[in-house]
Design a protein around this motif. Sequence first.
Motif, mmCIF file in Angstrom:
data_model
loop_
_atom_site.group_PDB
_atom_site.id
_atom_site.type_symbol
_atom_site.label_atom_id
_atom_site.label_comp_id
_atom_site.label_asym_id
_atom_site.label_seq_id
_atom_site.Cartn_x
_atom_site.Cartn_y
_atom_site.Cartn_z
ATOM 1 N N MET A 109 16.454 7.511 5.788
ATOM 2 C CA MET A 109 15.068 7.456 5.345
ATOM 3 C C MET A 109 14.213 8.248 6.317
ATOM 4 O O MET A 109 14.659 8.617 7.390
ATOM 5 C CB MET A 109 14.574 6.016 5.197
ATOM 6 N N ASN A 110 12.965 8.500 5.908
ATOM 7 C CA ASN A 110 12.051 9.276 6.734
ATOM 8 C C ASN A 110 10.721 8.540 6.849
ATOM 9 O O ASN A 110 10.072 8.337 5.830
ATOM 10 C CB ASN A 110 11.823 10.652 6.106
ATOM 11 N N PRO A 111 10.283 8.137 8.041
ATOM 12 C CA PRO A 111 10.956 8.321 9.316
ATOM 13 C C PRO A 111 12.289 7.584 9.388
ATOM 14 O O PRO A 111 12.466 6.576 8.736
ATOM 15 C CB PRO A 111 9.956 7.764 10.332
ATOM 16 N N THR A 155 6.219 -1.317 2.009
ATOM 17 C CA THR A 155 7.662 -1.126 1.801
ATOM 18 C C THR A 155 8.131 0.319 1.909
ATOM 19 O O THR A 155 9.273 0.567 2.225
ATOM 20 C CB THR A 155 8.095 -1.639 0.412
ATOM 21 N N ASP A 156 7.255 1.300 1.571
ATOM 22 C CA ASP A 156 7.726 2.675 1.354
ATOM 23 C C ASP A 156 8.873 2.667 0.331
ATOM 24 O O ASP A 156 9.891 3.350 0.513
ATOM 25 C CB ASP A 156 8.147 3.342 2.668
ATOM 26 N N HIS A 157 8.690 1.891 -0.723
ATOM 27 C CA HIS A 157 9.683 1.793 -1.814
ATOM 28 C C HIS A 157 9.975 3.204 -2.349
ATOM 29 O O HIS A 157 9.117 3.831 -2.949
ATOM 30 C CB HIS A 157 9.100 0.903 -2.924
ATOM 31 N N ALA A 187 -1.856 9.019 6.624
ATOM 32 C CA ALA A 187 -1.031 10.113 7.125
ATOM 33 C C ALA A 187 0.438 9.730 7.273
ATOM 34 O O ALA A 187 0.785 8.710 7.863
ATOM 35 C CB ALA A 187 -1.554 10.583 8.474
ATOM 36 N N HIS A 188 1.269 10.596 6.693
ATOM 37 C CA HIS A 188 2.694 10.638 7.004
ATOM 38 C C HIS A 188 2.766 11.634 8.149
ATOM 39 O O HIS A 188 2.623 12.832 7.934
ATOM 40 C CB HIS A 188 3.450 11.115 5.751
ATOM 41 N N VAL A 189 2.920 11.131 9.371
ATOM 42 C CA VAL A 189 2.851 12.024 10.524
ATOM 43 C C VAL A 189 4.231 12.604 10.836
ATOM 44 O O VAL A 189 5.170 11.871 11.109
ATOM 45 C CB VAL A 189 2.254 11.317 11.760
ATOM 46 N N VAL A 236 0.810 -1.219 0.000
ATOM 47 C CA VAL A 236 0.000 0.000 0.000
ATOM 48 C C VAL A 236 0.845 1.272 0.000
ATOM 49 O O VAL A 236 0.300 2.375 0.100
ATOM 50 C CB VAL A 236 -0.992 0.040 1.193
ATOM 51 N N HIS A 237 2.166 1.133 -0.160
ATOM 52 C CA HIS A 237 3.011 2.334 -0.056
ATOM 53 C C HIS A 237 4.228 2.237 -0.982
ATOM 54 O O HIS A 237 5.284 1.765 -0.584
ATOM 55 C CB HIS A 237 3.460 2.511 1.401
ATOM 56 N N VAL A 238 4.056 2.689 -2.223
ATOM 57 C CA VAL A 238 5.196 2.722 -3.159
ATOM 58 C C VAL A 238 5.302 4.102 -3.806
ATOM 59 O O VAL A 238 4.312 4.805 -3.989
ATOM 60 C CB VAL A 238 5.078 1.652 -4.275
ATOM 61 N N ALA A 241 0.894 5.747 8.003
ATOM 62 C CA ALA A 241 1.982 5.255 7.160
ATOM 63 C C ALA A 241 3.230 5.044 8.016
ATOM 64 O O ALA A 241 3.432 5.730 9.031
ATOM 65 C CB ALA A 241 2.271 6.253 6.040
ATOM 66 N N HIS A 242 4.036 4.091 7.588
ATOM 67 C CA HIS A 242 5.359 3.816 8.178
ATOM 68 C C HIS A 242 5.518 4.227 9.648
ATOM 69 O O HIS A 242 6.337 5.086 9.982
ATOM 70 C CB HIS A 242 6.476 4.439 7.339
ATOM 71 N N ILE A 243 4.787 3.572 10.524
ATOM 72 C CA ILE A 243 4.874 3.842 11.966
ATOM 73 C C ILE A 243 6.263 3.410 12.447
ATOM 74 O O ILE A 243 6.800 2.402 11.997
ATOM 75 C CB ILE A 243 3.731 3.104 12.703
ATOM 76 N N ASN A 295 -0.906 13.004 1.874
ATOM 77 C CA ASN A 295 0.153 13.941 1.476
ATOM 78 C C ASN A 295 1.511 13.307 1.763
ATOM 79 O O ASN A 295 2.456 13.991 2.155
ATOM 80 C CB ASN A 295 0.030 15.268 2.240
ATOM 81 N N ASP A 296 1.623 11.987 1.594
ATOM 82 C CA ASP A 296 2.840 11.290 2.017
ATOM 83 C C ASP A 296 4.101 12.004 1.543
ATOM 84 O O ASP A 296 4.203 12.450 0.409
ATOM 85 C CB ASP A 296 2.860 9.853 1.511
ATOM 86 N N GLY A 297 5.038 12.079 2.448
ATOM 87 C CA GLY A 297 6.263 12.854 2.230
ATOM 88 C C GLY A 297 6.250 14.086 3.102
ATOM 89 O O GLY A 297 7.292 14.588 3.500
ATOM 90 N N LYS A 298 5.032 14.533 3.406
ATOM 91 C CA LYS A 298 4.848 15.717 4.254
ATOM 92 C C LYS A 298 3.751 15.427 5.276
ATOM 93 O O LYS A 298 2.743 14.805 4.949
ATOM 94 C CB LYS A 298 4.369 16.914 3.417
HETATM 95 ZN ZN LIG Z 1 6.119 9.002 4.132
#
Ligand SMILES: [Zn+2]
Length: 425
Positions: free
Chosen positions: A277-279, A304-306, A178-180, A59-61, A231-233, A151-154
């Motif tokens: 990487m972020n986080p 993955t946050d590929h 959310a990208h928190v 769910v995250h590429v 996202a990506h906790i 708004n992933d990335g922000k």
């Molecule tokens: Zn992100």
Amino acid sequence: MTRLLIKQAHLLVHDNELKLQDVLISEGKIVEIADEITTPATRTIEAQGALLTPGLVDVHVHFREPGFAYKETVATGSQAAARGGFTTVLAMPNLDPVPATPAAFTQIKANNEANGRVHIYQYAAISEGLTSADVSDMETLAADGAIAFTNDGKGVQTAATMLTAMQAAAKVKRPLVAHVEDESLVNGGVMNLGKRSKELGLPGIDPLSESSQLARDLVIAKATGVHYHVAHISTKESVDLVRFAKSQGVQVTAEVSPHHLLLDETDITGDNAYFKMNPPLRTPTDRQAVIAGLLDGTIDMVATDHAPHSLAEKQRSFIGAAFGITGIETSFQLMYTHFVKSGIATLEQLLQWMVVQPRVAFNLPGQSELTVGAPADLALFDIAHAHTITADEFLSKGVNTPFIGATVYGQTVLTLVNGQVAYEA
Ligand SMILES: [Zn+2]
């Protein structure tokens, strides 16, 4: 009629039992599963005991097109996805143009469909430029096929914008992802703020930037009734917050990346931006907390946050290098090796995290089980032989990963999308 026959693959049947089966595929669907199938086929593949699973879902590429095709394209990203055993991915909207308007969204969606080797669902942005306070026209974007909004990335910096966004997403029944990250606590950081950042003399991102914004969001999510997805906790406090929110009936789901499960800041060998990487990679305590959260169901899935980048953007100091690592070709192998083969989790759990829960949370079509009549979105993995990950094997344009040199099990042998070969070793 073309028929594809897979002979003697291991299928997960029940209670984590593997059984050797033959699987016959025709017209894009599974038409027979049996101990032995003798029906003549157009092509027969000898699986030799490899593991056959439903195609994985990520769910995250970041496929980077349009705007950043030098990092990745829909063609290369989706080939990489197929090589990782993925048949369905959700593509992030930090593109140029950002899909915050119906015009940009429909153009990007059409490009995904024209050039994608796997099923690609496109996120639309919460707001223009990923930064504006004006929330996008979610009603039209949802009607145009936006799978969810992010708004992933922000991070979304104000509660007022998040409230409006959650109300709008709830209205159209789409998840708000959310990208928190509260930017007032980032402090120009390039890695986690703590012991290791001090040792390396690098500026640190306060982990409270994640958990403080997450706490805000969970309260607003409860008030709006939206399906809120984290996202990506990456921190213990975040996992504790999601666990509490779930206990309070908040409709929240969460994903964790393989790198946050397998690495922490103590693994950062030096000023090597392949660990940037972020986080950021957090502390060993945080890593244990995300593992515990995944095992107890607080965290629903692995994503993955590929995030592919060019070599020029990564082969430099932590300061100045781009955030993010490529991950879609290594995630199953890493997760299989370090969770299933090592005995921390069962194969059934892994498939929950990488197939079933992503499909449920994002209400995706298709099926999560290998059954007669299901679409032939399948992956075949060699779990018997060790493999060492090398940079030159990637189909992604991005080779930026700290897992180069890792020894893993579970290389993809074959990936089918709608019964067609999307990847073959
Ligand atoms: Zn992100």
